[in-house]
Design a protein around this motif. Structure first.
Motif, PDB file in Angstrom:
ATOM      1  N   CYS A 312       0.808  -1.235   0.000  1.00 33.61           N
ATOM      2  CA  CYS A 312       0.000   0.000   0.000  1.00 33.61           C
ATOM      3  C   CYS A 312       0.835   1.276   0.000  1.00 33.61           C
ATOM      4  O   CYS A 312       1.785   1.420   0.766  1.00 33.61           O
ATOM      5  CB  CYS A 312      -0.926  -0.002   1.206  1.00 33.61           C
ATOM      6  N   LEU A 313       0.459   2.223  -0.857  1.00 33.04           N
ATOM      7  CA  LEU A 313       1.144   3.525  -0.949  1.00 33.04           C
ATOM      8  C   LEU A 313       0.444   4.601  -0.135  1.00 33.04           C
ATOM      9  O   LEU A 313       0.870   5.743  -0.136  1.00 33.04           O
ATOM     10  CB  LEU A 313       1.194   3.993  -2.415  1.00 33.04           C
ATOM     11  N   ARG A 314      -0.691   4.277   0.493  1.00 23.87           N
ATOM     12  CA  ARG A 314      -1.476   5.272   1.257  1.00 23.87           C
ATOM     13  C   ARG A 314      -1.966   6.414   0.368  1.00 23.87           C
ATOM     14  O   ARG A 314      -1.855   7.575   0.748  1.00 23.87           O
ATOM     15  CB  ARG A 314      -0.664   5.876   2.406  1.00 23.87           C
ATOM     16  N   CYS A 315      -2.483   6.085  -0.809  1.00 19.56           N
ATOM     17  CA  CYS A 315      -2.931   7.143  -1.714  1.00 19.56           C
ATOM     18  C   CYS A 315      -4.374   7.538  -1.446  1.00 19.56           C
ATOM     19  O   CYS A 315      -4.820   8.598  -1.857  1.00 19.56           O
ATOM     20  CB  CYS A 315      -2.774   6.692  -3.162  1.00 19.56           C
ATOM     21  N   GLY A 316      -5.136   6.664  -0.824  1.00 20.42           N
ATOM     22  CA  GLY A 316      -6.521   6.978  -0.489  1.00 20.42           C
ATOM     23  C   GLY A 316      -7.530   6.672  -1.586  1.00 20.42           C
ATOM     24  O   GLY A 316      -8.732   6.862  -1.382  1.00 20.42           O
ATOM     25  N   CYS A 318      -8.722   3.918  -2.673  1.00 16.50           N
ATOM     26  CA  CYS A 318      -9.685   2.871  -2.334  1.00 16.50           C
ATOM     27  C   CYS A 318     -10.759   3.388  -1.374  1.00 16.50           C
ATOM     28  O   CYS A 318     -11.869   2.855  -1.329  1.00 16.50           O
ATOM     29  CB  CYS A 318      -8.978   1.646  -1.764  1.00 16.50           C
ATOM     30  N   ILE A 341      -8.701  -0.560   2.865  1.00 20.33           N
ATOM     31  CA  ILE A 341      -7.326  -0.931   3.229  1.00 20.33           C
ATOM     32  C   ILE A 341      -7.129  -0.742   4.730  1.00 20.33           C
ATOM     33  O   ILE A 341      -6.357  -1.466   5.361  1.00 20.33           O
ATOM     34  CB  ILE A 341      -6.279  -0.120   2.418  1.00 20.33           C
ATOM     35  N   CYS A 372      -6.996   0.718  -6.936  1.00 23.85           N
ATOM     36  CA  CYS A 372      -5.678   0.705  -6.293  1.00 23.85           C
ATOM     37  C   CYS A 372      -4.553   0.761  -7.318  1.00 23.85           C
ATOM     38  O   CYS A 372      -4.492  -0.067  -8.218  1.00 23.85           O
ATOM     39  CB  CYS A 372      -5.531  -0.555  -5.436  1.00 23.85           C
ATOM     40  N   PRO A 373      -3.645   1.729  -7.179  1.00 21.18           N
ATOM     41  CA  PRO A 373      -2.557   1.863  -8.159  1.00 21.18           C
ATOM     42  C   PRO A 373      -1.671   0.626  -8.221  1.00 21.18           C
ATOM     43  O   PRO A 373      -1.094   0.354  -9.267  1.00 21.18           O
ATOM     44  CB  PRO A 373      -1.772   3.082  -7.670  1.00 21.18           C
ATOM     45  N   ILE A 376      -3.903  -3.960  -5.279  1.00 18.05           N
ATOM     46  CA  ILE A 376      -3.995  -4.830  -4.108  1.00 18.05           C
ATOM     47  C   ILE A 376      -5.369  -5.494  -4.090  1.00 18.05           C
ATOM     48  O   ILE A 376      -6.389  -4.818  -4.215  1.00 18.05           O
ATOM     49  CB  ILE A 376      -3.778  -4.026  -2.812  1.00 18.05           C
TER      50      ILE A 376
END
Ligand code: SF4
Lengths: 472, 247
Positions: A312-316, A318, A341, A372-373, A376
């Motif tokens: 996870c990149l924590r991009c938000g 999702c 997530i 999700c980029p 996931i």
């Protein structure tokens, strides 16, 4: 208002959020806007799909040699004059940072937005030690003044109106200000500028760390990340071990998709590559640089069922597409990380027991995995988590028995056919508009769900007679 | 306290328990980064006008302002014009050697209070404090740029002696000068150049930070309303100088 309060059950928190008219409206506007921006960003970027695959593969490749990459990172950070610390638990991470702060004689610590420091509840610990933590991301600053917690990974204050923020500033800062985003931002800029110049300690997270070069990478839009890493005498970066990437070439792959997924920008305004403390010849920069590597449940998942959540990149992204998040917002989840997530990360950090209700706060529609980029497969892990929660007998007994019985029935075709015909008769009194809206004994379950009625003819019966049906 | 050895040993132990992992490799890096970066430069020797046009478009998209001047000397009136329109007078700039020429006299003649940063570090704490106050009070910050990425409208600035971090950060108006040797087309090309800088090793000119700057500082934290200049500059101006500094 809709603050995280884990003393009341999840269902009540969710109910409360759904009755909050303003929150509902704010959530709809924000998430709809983010979805549109993200879609536009990728629509004009044909190479995006390939880069998402590449990014996913890099994450997997890194985890497969995590020991090596972390050692390389450590060696390079130390070569550049930085110090590395190892924290297995949140307590340990807090103790390390407090120690650094004390040695620096810090009274004020400026922070740029960091989920890792939220996760270890650093601010409370700093305050208890007499050090004032100042959140400098505008959204986080607002939340801190209000004594609340972020409701979205990248837009922490989406649940507040400009009127509420103006009142808050008046009350906490003693300054009257118009309820206008421009004026509010200007006031915060002035307040925080003074703190940046005054603080002895700067605390950040890390979006990435490059093993090959010992570089810690911060991505921000406001510039607070640059302030925090340039002005105070000491800089501490806290990062989960999974944030390491092998090389600068890998880093560029992530940069190309991160901001597009988060806010629809081609790149965030500031990407700051920090390589150790101030160097000889530099006028400015911290004299000390510390990197805190955080485990907190991550390492156990290298071979665990939640391994993929370590990508996870924590991009938000999702969160924005999740039909449950869009209804209840971040606070109702009750933990540091909200959204689909967030459920997995909460289980990673606090164990599956912490998500016995939350594991079900998903419709398993798969929108998160699509957005999700790094692709996931969140639904797959949620299902596994539900099974684990079930095996540990955390789910209610009625639910466990019904699913056991259902599973037993599904493996016995003859009985299943019989049950279908019986069900077709028994359902009659409960069917309205083609669905079963409530069932005795299962009121809780059907309160929020409609059960499709058993069809007049089953698929098997139709299949048998397929040739006789009129063709379209 | 957990030691490095214990920490890594735990990771290794967990890694040992995994099975059936998919084959995976990191991104392919340029084998000889310096040669690869040179090759990009050579290609761009012909294509640069397209890259520059794309850079302009993308910079404007993110709220930046683009200018083009034939020589460095002709940048001075542009800088003075930006200052005049905003009622600003105080300017701090990178050291002349880092910009490719000394604009301070010309800017002073045009009515600005312009100050260059020292070429290296400053021993006296009092002097450091004075310089920081100067930068904090300045309205305009003048810098060079080591890369201009066309795909995203991004300026890349390396810090180092004579190029302090705060020049592009504390003043409200950031003005960056660049020439065509800085142009690259994509993030991927920028990655190759970063790898080549890294391969060059730590040179005397290197500072500890590389900043990617894509337009002015912004936030949308209050009701998703876009607001500029929350902490960093509220305006970014990029001046393209046609005649490269090195001839
Ligand atoms: S799971 Fe994927 S979409 Fe969600 S925050 Fe992480 S990277 Fe972004």
């Amino acid at each position: 208002m809709s603050q995280a309060d884990r003393s009341i059950p999840f269902r009540q928190r969710a109910d409360r959020a759904m009755q909050d008219v303003f929150l509902q409206e704010a959530l709809t506007i924000a998430t709809t806007k983010f979805i549109g921006l993200r879609r536009e960003a990728f629509a004009g970027f044909p190479e995006g799909e390939g880069l998402r695959d590449a990014a996913r593969e890099i994450k997997e490749a890194t985890l497969q040699h995590l020991d090596r990459y972390l050692e390389q990172l450590v060696e390079n950070v130390e070569r550049l004059g930085g110090r590395v610390h190892y924290a297995t638990t949140p307590e340990e991470a807090r103790a390390i940072i407090l120690d650094i702060a004390r040695q620096a004689g810090a009274r004020i610590a400026v922070k740029s937005k960091s989920m890792a420091t939220e996760e270890i509840h650093l601010n409370e610990a700093l305050e208890a030690a007499g050090i004032t933590p100042v959140e400098t991301d505008l959204g986080e600053y607002i939340i801190q003044l209000a004594h609340e917690r972020p409701s979205h990974i990248i837009a922490p204050a989406i649940h507040k109106t400009k009127g509420q923020i103006a009142d808050l500033f008046t009350k906490e800062l003693g300054r009257t200000v118009a309820a206008d985003p421009e004026a509010l931002t200007k006031l915060a800029r002035g307040e925080l500028r003074a703190k940046f110049l005054e603080a002895d300690l700067g605390i950040t997270g890390a979006n990435f760390a490059v093993a090959d070069t010992g570089t810690v990478v911060l991505v921000t839009n406001e510039g607070n990340g640059r302030m925090v890493t340039s002005l105070p005498r000491v800089h501490v970066a806290v990062m989960g071990v999974e944030k390491v990437v092998p090389s600068l070439t890998d880093l560029m792959v992530f940069l190309a998709i991160l901001a597009k997924s988060a806010t629809g920008q081609k790149l965030s305004v500031y990407t700051t590559l920090v390589q150790g403390p101030r160097r000889a010849g530099e006028l400015e920069g911290p004299e000390e640089f510390h990197l805190v590597l955080l485990d907190n449940g991550r390492i156990a998942q290298l071979a665990g069922p939640l391994r993929e959540a370590l990508y996870c990149l924590r991009c938000g992204a999702c969160l924005n597409v999740c039909p449950v998040y869009r209804q209840i917002g971040g606070h109702a989840y009750g933990h540091t990380y909200p959204g689909p997530i967030g459920i997995l990360l909460t289980a990673m950090l606090n164990g599956p027991g912490a998500v016995k209700d939350l594991a079900h706060a998903s419709s398993l529609c798969g929108a998160c995995a699509d957005a999700c980029p790094v692709r996931i497969d969140i639904p797959r892990m949620l299902i596994e988590l539900r099974r684990e929660v079930d095996e540990k007998r955390i789910a209610p007994w009625t639910e466990r028995i019904v699913f056991k019985a259902f599973g037993w029935l599904l493996t016995r075709p003859a009985l299943y056919r019989l049950a279908a015909s019986v069900g077709r008769l028994l359902q009659r009194p409960f069917v309205r508009d083609g669905a079963i809206r409530s069932l005795p004994l299962f009121g809780d379950w059907t309160r929020t769900r409609d059960l499709p009625m058993v069809a007049r003819r089953t698929f098997r019966e139709r299949w048998r007679n397929l040739e006789l049906e009129p063709r379209r | 306290m957990t030691t490095r050895a214990e920490f890594i040993a735990r990771i290794r132990a967990e890694m040992g328990k995994t099975r059936g992992l998919p084959p995976a490799a990191p991104a392919r890096r340029p084998e000889r980064p310096r040669a690869a970066a040179e090759a990009i430069r050579r290609e761009l020797a012909e294509r640069w006008p397209e890259a520059l046009e794309r850079f302009r478009r993308e910079l404007e998209q993110v709220g930046g302002v683009f200018y083009r001047v034939p020589t460095l000397a002709e940048a001075a009136p542009v800088v003075a014009g930006i200052a005049r329109d905003r009622g600003a007078r105080r300017l701090v700039g990178w050291h002349a050697a880092e910009i490719g020429g000394d604009l301070v006299p010309a800017l002073a003649a045009l009515g600005l209070e312009a100050v260059s940063m020292p070429p290296g570090e400053v021993a006296s704490a009092a002097e450091r404090r004075r310089l920081r106050e100067l930068v904090a009070a300045a309205e305009l910050g003048l810098t060079g740029a080591d890369l201009a990425i066309a795909e995203t409208g991004t300026l890349v600035l390396r810090t180092g002696p004579g190029r302090p971090r705060s020049t592009s950060l504390l003043p409200s108006y950031h003005i960056a000068l660049f020439d065509r040797t800085a142009l690259v087309e994509s993030l991927a090309q920028a990655g190759v150049v970063l790898e080549s800088w890294h391969a060059d090793g730590q040179s005397r000119r290197d500072g500890a930070v590389i900043s990617f700057i894509t337009g002015p500082s912004r936030t949308a934290d209050i009701e998703l309303t876009l607001t500029r200049g929350v902490h960093g500059p509220k305006e970014v101006h990029a001046i393209f100088v046609e005649a490269p500094a090195g001839g």
